[in-house]
Design a protein around this motif. Sequence first.
Motif, short mmCIF file in Angstrom:
data_model
loop_
_atom_site.label_atom_id
_atom_site.label_comp_id
_atom_site.label_asym_id
_atom_site.label_seq_id
_atom_site.Cartn_x
_atom_site.Cartn_y
_atom_site.Cartn_z
N MET A 213 43.25 75.72 18.82
CA MET A 213 42.91 76.94 18.11
C MET A 213 43.21 76.76 16.62
SD MET A 213 44.18 79.93 20.74
CE MET A 213 43.13 81.17 19.98
N MET A 214 42.70 77.70 15.84
CA MET A 214 42.84 77.59 14.38
C MET A 214 43.68 78.74 13.85
SD MET A 214 38.90 76.61 13.81
CE MET A 214 38.56 77.50 15.32
N PHE A 215 44.52 78.43 12.89
CA PHE A 215 45.36 79.41 12.23
C PHE A 215 44.65 79.89 10.97
CE2 PHE A 215 48.85 80.29 9.12
CZ PHE A 215 49.28 81.47 9.70
N VAL A 216 44.58 81.21 10.79
CA VAL A 216 43.87 81.79 9.65
C VAL A 216 44.84 82.66 8.85
CG1 VAL A 216 41.87 83.14 8.90
CG2 VAL A 216 41.79 81.87 11.06
N PRO A 217 45.41 82.15 7.78
CA PRO A 217 46.28 82.98 6.93
C PRO A 217 45.46 83.75 5.89
CG PRO A 217 46.35 80.70 6.18
CD PRO A 217 45.41 80.73 7.36
N PHE A 218 45.80 85.02 5.72
CA PHE A 218 45.22 85.83 4.64
C PHE A 218 46.24 85.87 3.52
CE2 PHE A 218 42.98 87.20 8.37
CZ PHE A 218 41.70 87.52 7.94
N THR A 219 45.86 85.43 2.34
CA THR A 219 46.80 85.34 1.23
C THR A 219 46.23 86.02 -0.01
OG1 THR A 219 45.91 83.18 0.58
CG2 THR A 219 47.80 83.19 2.06
N GLY A 220 47.12 86.32 -0.94
CA GLY A 220 46.74 86.88 -2.23
C GLY A 220 47.61 86.27 -3.32
N ILE A 221 47.41 86.73 -4.55
CA ILE A 221 48.15 86.23 -5.70
C ILE A 221 48.83 87.43 -6.37
CG2 ILE A 221 48.04 85.04 -7.92
CD1 ILE A 221 47.44 83.24 -5.60
N ASP A 222 50.16 87.30 -6.62
CA ASP A 222 50.86 88.40 -7.26
C ASP A 222 50.79 88.25 -8.79
OD1 ASP A 222 52.66 86.42 -7.96
OD2 ASP A 222 54.29 87.15 -6.69
#
Length: 296
Positions: free
Chosen positions: A223-232
């Motif tokens: 399976m694949m890991f999907v991280p949702f990220t942003g920039i502060d």
Amino acid sequence: MTFDTVNHEFLFYQKYAMASGFTARKSSQYTHHGVIKSKWFVCSKEGTKPLKEIDTSKEIDTSNNVSKRKSVQRVPSIRTGCEARMCVKLMRSNIYEVYSFKEAHNHFFVAEEDRHLLPANRGMKYMQEQAVNAFDKVGATKNDLKNFKQDLNRYISESDVDMMIKRLMRKKEYMANFSMEYITAEDGVLRGLFWADEDAKRNFSVFGDVSFDATYRRNKYNMMFVPFTGIDNHNRNVTLGAAIIGNETAETYSWLLKVFGEAFGRAPSVIVTDQDSAMKKAIEDTWPESRYRLCM
């Protein structure tokens, strides 16, 4: 409520904290001629503790007299400004009375199954120390212990997905701002799992632009890991959520984006991904109002 001594009051508040799922500590006090007139007991997350400025350009001498650049790990503070407290004051009858009690916390409590790991609960009892120091009296060889561990891992591997789902469902039930959703195939195999906690939602409310990408299938579950990220505001990565998916079809990505929007209440204004065609189609179908950009 009254107590004979300040220590009795603190023991009472500690037991209350242990049962609730947080840690208590002593705070400020007022003394007069060496007698404690009033005392505050607070949650361990009371107040704030800013990071100290560290000059990492300075060099220090090590034990072998070789100059090396100073390396210091910055550990973030766990304090959240929690205002929960219990305050006592000394009465004329020489007993301490609770005159102020604030119950509300601004953070989540530790789950019941993890409360034994709180600092106030940690420690080894006499029987535990004896067990640690008496492995030679267990009555089993090293191979027996290895076989037991192998059997335990085999048992866990048959139900580890159910254990994880139940764990996250329990968090969703008891934590108001925790979100999780999952889908399974017709044969019951997990196809997708998404979760986001309060910190992720706070990050999204402040830094709304989202970037996500799926990792390669580099685990035994394929399976694949999907991280949702942003920039502060300091150009550092912040977590906005996470997911596990079984395939990279447009249908799966559409489901993932749909539950993401339901968890956060809106679609992001800007979303950045790679040039995957399934992602592009899912974004156009699910978040048509979002600006879609490609990463470098």
